[in-house]
Design a protein around this motif. Structure first.
Motif, PDB file in Angstrom:
ATOM      1  N   GLY A   1       0.785  -1.212   0.000  1.00  0.00           N
ATOM      2  CA  GLY A   1       0.000   0.000   0.000  1.00  0.00           C
ATOM      3  C   GLY A   1       0.822   1.270   0.000  1.00  0.00           C
ATOM      4  N   LEU A   2       1.928   1.295  -0.714  1.00  0.00           N
ATOM      5  CA  LEU A   2       2.790   2.460  -0.718  1.00  0.00           C
ATOM      6  C   LEU A   2       2.239   3.535  -1.649  1.00  0.00           C
ATOM      7  CD1 LEU A   2       6.161   0.542  -0.761  1.00  0.00           C
ATOM      8  CD2 LEU A   2       5.094   1.654   1.188  1.00  0.00           C
ATOM      9  N   GLY A   3       2.919   4.675  -1.675  1.00  0.00           N
ATOM     10  CA  GLY A   3       2.432   5.812  -2.451  1.00  0.00           C
ATOM     11  C   GLY A   3       2.788   5.704  -3.917  1.00  0.00           C
ATOM     12  N   GLU A   4       3.511   6.698  -4.427  1.00  0.00           N
ATOM     13  CA  GLU A   4       3.871   6.709  -5.835  1.00  0.00           C
ATOM     14  C   GLU A   4       4.714   5.487  -6.183  1.00  0.00           C
ATOM     15  OE1 GLU A   4       2.870   8.911  -8.127  1.00  0.00           O
ATOM     16  OE2 GLU A   4       1.636   9.839  -6.566  1.00  0.00           O
ATOM     17  N   LYS A   5       4.499   4.962  -7.406  1.00  0.00           N
ATOM     18  CA  LYS A   5       5.207   3.752  -7.835  1.00  0.00           C
ATOM     19  C   LYS A   5       5.810   3.958  -9.219  1.00  0.00           C
ATOM     20  CE  LYS A   5       2.042   0.561  -5.446  1.00  0.00           C
ATOM     21  NZ  LYS A   5       0.995   1.535  -5.082  1.00  0.00           N
ATOM     22  N   ASP A   6       6.888   3.249  -9.454  1.00  0.00           N
ATOM     23  CA  ASP A   6       7.488   3.184 -10.784  1.00  0.00           C
ATOM     24  C   ASP A   6       8.262   1.875 -10.835  1.00  0.00           C
ATOM     25  OD1 ASP A   6       8.264   3.735 -13.342  1.00  0.00           O
ATOM     26  OD2 ASP A   6       9.275   5.621 -12.873  1.00  0.00           O
ATOM     27  N   TYR A   7       8.734   1.501 -12.009  1.00  0.00           N
ATOM     28  CA  TYR A   7       9.519   0.269 -12.079  1.00  0.00           C
ATOM     29  C   TYR A   7      10.577   0.374 -13.160  1.00  0.00           C
ATOM     30  CZ  TYR A   7       7.161  -1.398 -16.337  1.00  0.00           C
ATOM     31  OH  TYR A   7       6.707  -1.540 -17.622  1.00  0.00           O
ATOM     32  N   VAL A   8      11.623  -0.438 -12.986  1.00  0.00           N
ATOM     33  CA  VAL A   8      12.696  -0.578 -13.958  1.00  0.00           C
ATOM     34  C   VAL A   8      12.782  -2.052 -14.302  1.00  0.00           C
ATOM     35  CG1 VAL A   8      15.180  -0.412 -14.351  1.00  0.00           C
ATOM     36  CG2 VAL A   8      13.989   1.402 -13.100  1.00  0.00           C
ATOM     37  N   ALA A   9      12.797  -2.352 -15.603  1.00  0.00           N
ATOM     38  CA  ALA A   9      12.840  -3.740 -16.040  1.00  0.00           C
ATOM     39  C   ALA A   9      14.230  -4.330 -15.823  1.00  0.00           C
ATOM     40  CB  ALA A   9      12.446  -3.845 -17.499  1.00  0.00           C
ATOM     41  N   LYS A  10      14.250  -5.581 -15.397  1.00  0.00           N
ATOM     42  CA  LYS A  10      15.502  -6.316 -15.224  1.00  0.00           C
ATOM     43  C   LYS A  10      15.812  -7.096 -16.497  1.00  0.00           C
ATOM     44  CE  LYS A  10      15.789  -8.613 -11.330  1.00  0.00           C
ATOM     45  NZ  LYS A  10      15.323  -9.502 -10.240  1.00  0.00           N
ATOM     46  N   PRO A  11      17.095  -7.221 -16.850  1.00  0.00           N
ATOM     47  CA  PRO A  11      18.271  -6.670 -16.164  1.00  0.00           C
ATOM     48  C   PRO A  11      18.311  -5.154 -16.310  1.00  0.00           C
ATOM     49  CG  PRO A  11      18.937  -7.667 -18.233  1.00  0.00           C
ATOM     50  CD  PRO A  11      17.487  -7.998 -18.046  1.00  0.00           C
ATOM     51  N   PHE A  12      18.610  -4.467 -15.198  1.00  0.00           N
ATOM     52  CA  PHE A  12      18.535  -3.014 -15.186  1.00  0.00           C
ATOM     53  C   PHE A  12      19.907  -2.388 -15.374  1.00  0.00           C
ATOM     54  CE2 PHE A  12      19.081  -4.443 -10.788  1.00  0.00           C
ATOM     55  CZ  PHE A  12      20.170  -3.698 -10.391  1.00  0.00           C
ATOM     56  N   ARG A  13      19.889  -1.107 -15.743  1.00  0.00           N
ATOM     57  CA  ARG A  13      21.105  -0.296 -15.792  1.00  0.00           C
ATOM     58  C   ARG A  13      21.061   0.700 -14.644  1.00  0.00           C
ATOM     59  NH1 ARG A  13      24.513  -0.459 -19.781  1.00  0.00           N
ATOM     60  NH2 ARG A  13      25.204   1.675 -19.387  1.00  0.00           N
ATOM     61  N   VAL A  14      22.219   0.909 -14.052  1.00  0.00           N
ATOM     62  CA  VAL A  14      22.318   1.812 -12.912  1.00  0.00           C
ATOM     63  C   VAL A  14      21.792   3.200 -13.266  1.00  0.00           C
ATOM     64  CG1 VAL A  14      23.978   3.073 -11.477  1.00  0.00           C
ATOM     65  CG2 VAL A  14      24.185   0.596 -11.748  1.00  0.00           C
ATOM     66  N   ALA A  15      22.102   3.683 -14.467  1.00  0.00           N
ATOM     67  CA  ALA A  15      21.676   5.023 -14.869  1.00  0.00           C
ATOM     68  C   ALA A  15      20.160   5.164 -14.807  1.00  0.00           C
ATOM     69  CB  ALA A  15      22.175   5.322 -16.281  1.00  0.00           C
ATOM     70  N   GLU A  16      19.438   4.153 -15.267  1.00  0.00           N
ATOM     71  CA  GLU A  16      17.977   4.232 -15.256  1.00  0.00           C
ATOM     72  C   GLU A  16      17.429   4.171 -13.839  1.00  0.00           C
ATOM     73  OE1 GLU A  16      14.003   2.244 -17.310  1.00  0.00           O
ATOM     74  OE2 GLU A  16      15.967   1.295 -17.584  1.00  0.00           O
ATOM     75  N   VAL A  17      18.025   3.324 -13.000  1.00  0.00           N
ATOM     76  CA  VAL A  17      17.586   3.248 -11.605  1.00  0.00           C
ATOM     77  C   VAL A  17      17.739   4.603 -10.922  1.00  0.00           C
ATOM     78  CG1 VAL A  17      18.077   2.229  -9.344  1.00  0.00           C
ATOM     79  CG2 VAL A  17      18.040   0.781 -11.384  1.00  0.00           C
ATOM     80  N   LEU A  18      18.890   5.238 -11.080  1.00  0.00           N
ATOM     81  CA  LEU A  18      19.147   6.528 -10.441  1.00  0.00           C
ATOM     82  C   LEU A  18      18.210   7.611 -10.960  1.00  0.00           C
ATOM     83  CD1 LEU A  18      23.058   6.494 -10.383  1.00  0.00           C
ATOM     84  CD2 LEU A  18      21.532   6.254  -8.425  1.00  0.00           C
ATOM     85  N   THR A  19      17.952   7.599 -12.245  1.00  0.00           N
ATOM     86  CA  THR A  19      17.067   8.609 -12.829  1.00  0.00           C
ATOM     87  C   THR A  19      15.642   8.450 -12.327  1.00  0.00           C
ATOM     88  OG1 THR A  19      18.421   8.791 -14.826  1.00  0.00           O
ATOM     89  CG2 THR A  19      16.131   9.520 -14.984  1.00  0.00           C
ATOM     90  N   ARG A  20      15.128   7.221 -12.311  1.00  0.00           N
ATOM     91  CA  ARG A  20      13.750   6.994 -11.863  1.00  0.00           C
ATOM     92  C   ARG A  20      13.601   7.236 -10.366  1.00  0.00           C
ATOM     93  NH1 ARG A  20      10.366   4.998 -15.671  1.00  0.00           N
ATOM     94  NH2 ARG A  20      11.337   4.247 -17.598  1.00  0.00           N
ATOM     95  N   MET A  21      14.635   6.952  -9.603  1.00  0.00           N
ATOM     96  CA  MET A  21      14.603   7.283  -8.181  1.00  0.00           C
ATOM     97  C   MET A  21      14.441   8.788  -7.979  1.00  0.00           C
ATOM     98  SD  MET A  21      17.587   4.840  -6.546  1.00  0.00           S
ATOM     99  CE  MET A  21      17.560   5.758  -4.997  1.00  0.00           C
TER     100      MET A  21
END
Length: 252
Positions: free
Chosen positions: A114-134
């Motif tokens: 039941g958390l608030g805003e959500k997003d996702y990164v598809a695996k296998p992921f790249r660090v750049a995308e994780v940092l940007t979406r965070m």
């Protein structure tokens, strides 16, 4: 394959630097050791404060006890699906959540958190995308926060203090003349005070990969000569396990 921790520290000439945090507290829920270590190391280097856990039940306990700015979840963690509503802590503050998932949608992800805003990164992921979406999730959750704001307290322990703005360290009135590798090692030990860090954990944080040939022993030895010139001794060896920082009389 997943991007490594060195990917986030700098780009080859001509490429922009990656998205950085500003001291936000992030809870990382990842059971696979390689993913957990990569995320913890990368996010610390990117300016976040990290709490790491490998179990969903333990993550809920952390969420009940502390206020986090963001939750990063490996959606393939086995015990996510078995986590029911009965007996779980009530989460007063619901941070945004970034899922790392092999799925194309969030439909199969655990809804009970039941958390608030959500997003996702598809695996296998790249660090750049994780940092940007965070960063995008954090900005959406707190639009009034200045993106360049840093935590009020610099990493420190007793009279040992770091200044991340100038990349300097001092113990009491004495300035420590540290190399970049020594500074990164000291910062990692300070952030994880009273926690034993393995040679591999330290190596991947300091250099982005694992180095043998006594590289860690030599680095720790050089840092000790500079930090522990004054009493009490703060850098300790746990033989067979690794190194930790703190007062020995406070460890128990």
């Amino acid at each position: 394959m997943y991007g490594d921790a060195s990917e986030q520290t700098s780009w080859p000439s001509g490429k922009p630097s990656l998205a950085r945090g500003a001291g936000q507290h992030v809870l990382v829920l990842a059971g696979e050791p390689d993913i957990a270590e990569l995320l913890a190391t990368t996010l610390e280097l990117a300016g976040y404060r990290i709490t790491l856990t490998g179990a969903a039940v333990e993550a809920l306990v952390h969420l009940d006890a502390l206020r986090f700015d963001l939750l990063v979840v490996d959606a393939d963690l086995p015990d996510l699906a078995g986590l029911g509503a009965a007996g779980r802590p009530v989460i007063a503050h619901r941070p945004p959540v970034l899922y790392l998932t092999a799925y194309d949608s969030l439909d199969r992800l655990l809804p009970e958190l039941g958390l608030g805003e959500k997003d996702y990164v598809a695996k296998p992921f790249r660090v750049a995308e994780v940092l940007t979406r965070m960063l995008l999730l954090l900005r959406a959750a707190d639009p009034g926060r200045r993106p360049d704001r840093r935590p009020d307290r610099a990493p420190g322990y007793g009279d040992l203090v770091l200044d991340d703005t100038l990349c300097r360290a001092r113990r009491g009135a004495r300035n420590l003349d540290l190399t970049p590798a020594e500074y990164r090692l000291l910062r990692h030990l300070l952030v994880n005070a009273h926690r034993v860090l393995s040679k591999e954990q330290i190596s991947r944080y300091v250099w982005g990969d694992f180095r043998g040939d006594n590289a860690i022993e030599q680095l720790v030895s050089r840092l000790r000569r500079k930090v522990d010139r004054d009493a009490p001794v703060l850098i300790h060896t746990r033989r067979g396990f690794g190194y930790w920082l703190g007062r020995a009389d406070a460890a128990g």
